[in-house]
Design a protein around this motif. Structure first.
Motif, PDB file in Angstrom:
ATOM      1  N   ILE B  77      87.567 -57.735 -20.776  1.00  0.00           N
ATOM      2  CA  ILE B  77      86.825 -59.198 -21.161  1.00  0.00           C
ATOM      3  C   ILE B  77      85.397 -58.896 -20.733  1.00  0.00           C
ATOM      4  O   ILE B  77      85.185 -58.808 -19.434  1.00  0.00           O
ATOM      5  N   PHE B 197      83.056 -62.309 -25.457  1.00  0.00           N
ATOM      6  CA  PHE B 197      83.027 -63.766 -25.439  1.00  0.00           C
ATOM      7  C   PHE B 197      81.384 -64.145 -25.382  1.00  0.00           C
ATOM      8  O   PHE B 197      80.670 -63.481 -24.486  1.00  0.00           O
ATOM      9  N   GLU B 220      86.383 -68.805 -31.641  1.00  0.00           N
ATOM     10  CA  GLU B 220      87.576 -68.998 -30.398  1.00  0.00           C
ATOM     11  C   GLU B 220      87.115 -68.175 -29.352  1.00  0.00           C
ATOM     12  O   GLU B 220      87.736 -68.222 -28.192  1.00  0.00           O
ATOM     13  N   GLN B 221      86.036 -67.232 -29.430  1.00  0.00           N
ATOM     14  CA  GLN B 221      85.589 -66.643 -28.182  1.00  0.00           C
ATOM     15  C   GLN B 221      84.106 -67.113 -27.958  1.00  0.00           C
ATOM     16  O   GLN B 221      83.200 -66.408 -27.094  1.00  0.00           O
ATOM     17  N   VAL B 257      83.862 -72.124 -14.483  1.00  0.00           N
ATOM     18  CA  VAL B 257      84.888 -73.109 -14.886  1.00  0.00           C
ATOM     19  C   VAL B 257      85.132 -73.065 -16.362  1.00  0.00           C
ATOM     20  O   VAL B 257      86.294 -73.022 -16.718  1.00  0.00           O
ATOM     21  N   GLN B 260      87.147 -69.876 -16.905  1.00  0.00           N
ATOM     22  CA  GLN B 260      88.709 -70.111 -16.546  1.00  0.00           C
ATOM     23  C   GLN B 260      89.326 -71.033 -17.401  1.00  0.00           C
ATOM     24  O   GLN B 260      90.448 -70.734 -17.973  1.00  0.00           O
ATOM     25  N   GLN B 261      88.766 -72.069 -18.056  1.00  0.00           N
ATOM     26  CA  GLN B 261      89.206 -73.213 -18.994  1.00  0.00           C
ATOM     27  C   GLN B 261      89.936 -72.423 -20.287  1.00  0.00           C
ATOM     28  O   GLN B 261      90.753 -72.440 -20.804  1.00  0.00           O
ATOM     29  N   ALA B 262      88.631 -71.431 -20.828  1.00  0.00           N
ATOM     30  CA  ALA B 262      88.972 -70.966 -22.004  1.00  0.00           C
ATOM     31  C   ALA B 262      89.800 -69.630 -21.977  1.00  0.00           C
ATOM     32  O   ALA B 262      90.636 -69.321 -22.749  1.00  0.00           O
ATOM     33  N   ILE B 263      89.282 -68.947 -20.979  1.00  0.00           N
ATOM     34  CA  ILE B 263      89.918 -67.254 -21.129  1.00  0.00           C
ATOM     35  C   ILE B 263      90.906 -67.244 -20.031  1.00  0.00           C
ATOM     36  O   ILE B 263      91.974 -66.369 -20.248  1.00  0.00           O
ATOM     37  N   GLY B 264      91.040 -67.907 -18.773  1.00  0.00           N
ATOM     38  CA  GLY B 264      91.949 -67.902 -18.001  1.00  0.00           C
ATOM     39  C   GLY B 264      92.263 -66.558 -16.968  1.00  0.00           C
ATOM     40  O   GLY B 264      93.214 -66.435 -16.356  1.00  0.00           O
ATOM     41  N   ARG B 265      91.015 -65.647 -17.197  1.00  0.00           N
ATOM     42  CA  ARG B 265      91.203 -64.719 -16.317  1.00  0.00           C
ATOM     43  C   ARG B 265      89.761 -64.255 -16.017  1.00  0.00           C
ATOM     44  O   ARG B 265      88.853 -64.671 -16.918  1.00  0.00           O
ATOM     45  N   ARG B 266      89.476 -63.503 -14.966  1.00  0.00           N
ATOM     46  CA  ARG B 266      88.042 -63.101 -14.713  1.00  0.00           C
ATOM     47  C   ARG B 266      87.675 -61.875 -15.742  1.00  0.00           C
ATOM     48  O   ARG B 266      88.517 -60.947 -15.877  1.00  0.00           O
TER      49      ARG B 266
END
Lengths: 345, 345
Positions: B77, B197, B220-221, B257, B260-266
């Motif tokens: 990512i 992204f 969506e990215q 933030v 994390q909201q959109a991707i959910g991982r680092r």
């Protein structure tokens, strides 16, 4: 009268539940398994019928180049509710089972909970007492079980719990209680250039640790309810702290909002099972061009559960009343699905 | 003393600007174009040097199967700031130019604006008067130019504007003022299994109409600042109404933030250019395993602009001071980039 929590505020609320549901059984799927499957059948666990035909027809329509219905791959966005659409939601939402277990696991650090509602009620199994604390009680339970820790810590808590928890009547890990016919729809859509998303009323961070392994849906394609977060750096270590405040309730009219926040365009296909999915289906199917909406109707009291209008879990009233007018496909689980779970294949 | 808006509240705020920036020119790129490019060079617009080497080395490290640094494709990512990292942000943020034009376009429907700040100031080019209205004035401008309409309507407004607006000094459409070397990085990462992204302080719905065409990054990215939305159905037509309230300021500590909201991982790689990107770089590069952080340092007063510490647009202080300690790569635009824009190739 049994009492369970139903969804609201992005996680769970309490509600008195009707007993409209049929019994759960773990008997193997019927003997018809695979009998209708053709060689190369993309949906082998679906019986031939209008639901299967509608899915196949829609995908053929939008992937046929040179026709007016053709949708380029970038526009092939499909959204799926989770609870009751991709996995079982009876006799209680999986996330509610998590919450109840989590209160018990944390209780030794909170001796005061023995005397304090709503925790006392949870620990004693007195769900009426929990329900009596209302929304304030729910917020306290959410704060105690979902907030305060970091995103990394919460992910570990969820993963550990899912690794050991078992469904109360089926005795299997929850991640085995996913619907085989829907797994085939996910695969079939992706094989045809679709990007598949989850859009659930459940907590987004409760789903992300396992959706890629179980559904083939990566974390960045999971949309759900969420609590607030704050970025903080302590002793040089950055973390995202989960806060006791709701940021998005991704249910009902919140689903199109969650979709727009995360995806930024309208899906062309939506799959749900309850009136919590109504607005998502409506938003998806009301634009021009080919659109597809599908409702999983739980009609199988023998193999799964049968519930709709009178159930407080997965309430389905408006969806049934308006599906015909809206051109949505209604799956009759008992008639349309050869098997329910993957281990019944 | 010139005054322009800088970012805050997810969109724009006013600030007095220094004149630290060099002049913009539209002279063609220097003669060295492509001279260093090797056959099969993934980054042909980058001069050989530590920055180019660091990018190539990182990608080779994480894609070499069987090594400890190998990262499976699902974990690849990469996040990119937009303003000043992927396209030019001088002499003002593109979205600010949009706001100013939008106030002028809407003025005939609002005759009262001729006498009412902050609109009077915008219409008369009196930016000092606009700045004097402070945060309240900014919120009024955002409400007037970004809210009230539906997501579909706003997308059309943005697309129409971008189709005709020109950069004030370069005279080209804004979407041509993207950085060719960064387009190559995006392509190179994607060719190596990365998902790319955008994570920008700019408004998410201001970017989504064109990022797929220009950067190859689908809606969506794209993560950005956003205002609140409400789902509504009028005469059977559903719409998402844009409301005059900020939902996420995706800048500084808001970037992790938003991620994390959109991707959910680092992410494992982050690219920025200002201190608004500091926390995103910090969050990305502080976890274990191979990590990559890069800052585009605007050092080229002849071909682009030169600005950092003293600039109110793209302020870069902490990033420069801590890049070395954090192992981040700092791009010297003048030395590292053979060309700036695609039309200079």
């Amino acid at each position: 009268m049994p009492v369970v929590m139903t969804k609201s505020l992005g996680v769970v609320v309490l509600a008195v539940v009707t007993s409209a549901c049929g019994p759960a059984t773990d008997r193997p799927a019927n003997a018809a398994v695979s009998s209708n499957a053709q060689p190369g059948d993309a949906l082998p666990s679906w019986n031939e019928g209008p639901a299967k035909r509608a899915i196949l027809d829609f995908v053929r329509r939008v992937t046929r180049e040179g026709t007016t219905d053709f949708v380029p791959p970038s526009g092939r966005i499909a959204v799926f509710d989770n609870d009751g659409t991709l996995w079982a939601e009876q006799p209680m939402y999986v996330q509610l089972a998590f919450v109840l277990d989590r209160v018990k696991a944390l209780a030794p650090q909170h001796p005061e909970w023995k005397q304090k509602q709503p925790f006392k009620g949870v620990l004693e199994g007195d769900h009426q007492a929990v329900a009596a604390t209302g929304e304030q009680g729910i917020l306290e339970i959410i704060a105690a079980t979902h907030a305060g820790n970091t995103t990394d810590e919460f992910t570990k808590v969820v993963s550990d719990w899912l690794g050991s928890a078992k469904h109360p009547t089926l005795g299997r890990p929850y991640t085995e209680l996913v619907y085989q016919p829907m797994l085939e729809v996910l695969d079939y859509l992706r094989a045809n250039g679709f990007k598949t998303f989850i859009v659930s009323g459940g907590g987004v961070e409760f789903m992300r640790p396992w959706t890629e392994r179980v559904y083939g849906i990566p974390p960045e394609q999971v949309i759900g309810s969420r609590i607030r977060m704050r970025y903080e750096v302590k002793d040089g270590n950055p973390a995202l702290r989960r806060l006791a405040g709701v940021d998005l309730v991704d249910d009902k009219a919140g689903k199109p909002v969650g979709i727009q926040q995360a995806i930024g365009r309208r899906p062309i296909a939506a799959f749900g099972n309850s009136d919590g999915d109504f607005e998502m289906l409506e938003w998806t199917t009301s634009a021009s061009g080919p659109r597809f909406g599908l409702i999983v109707h739980h009609t199988d009291a023998a193999r799964e559960w049968a519930y709709d209008r009178a159930s407080h879990i997965g309430t389905l009233i408006r969806g049934l009343d308006e599906a015909g007018r809206n051109g949505w496909t209604v799956v009759d689980m008992r008639e349309d699905w050869k098997v329910i779970y993957p281990w019944q294949k």
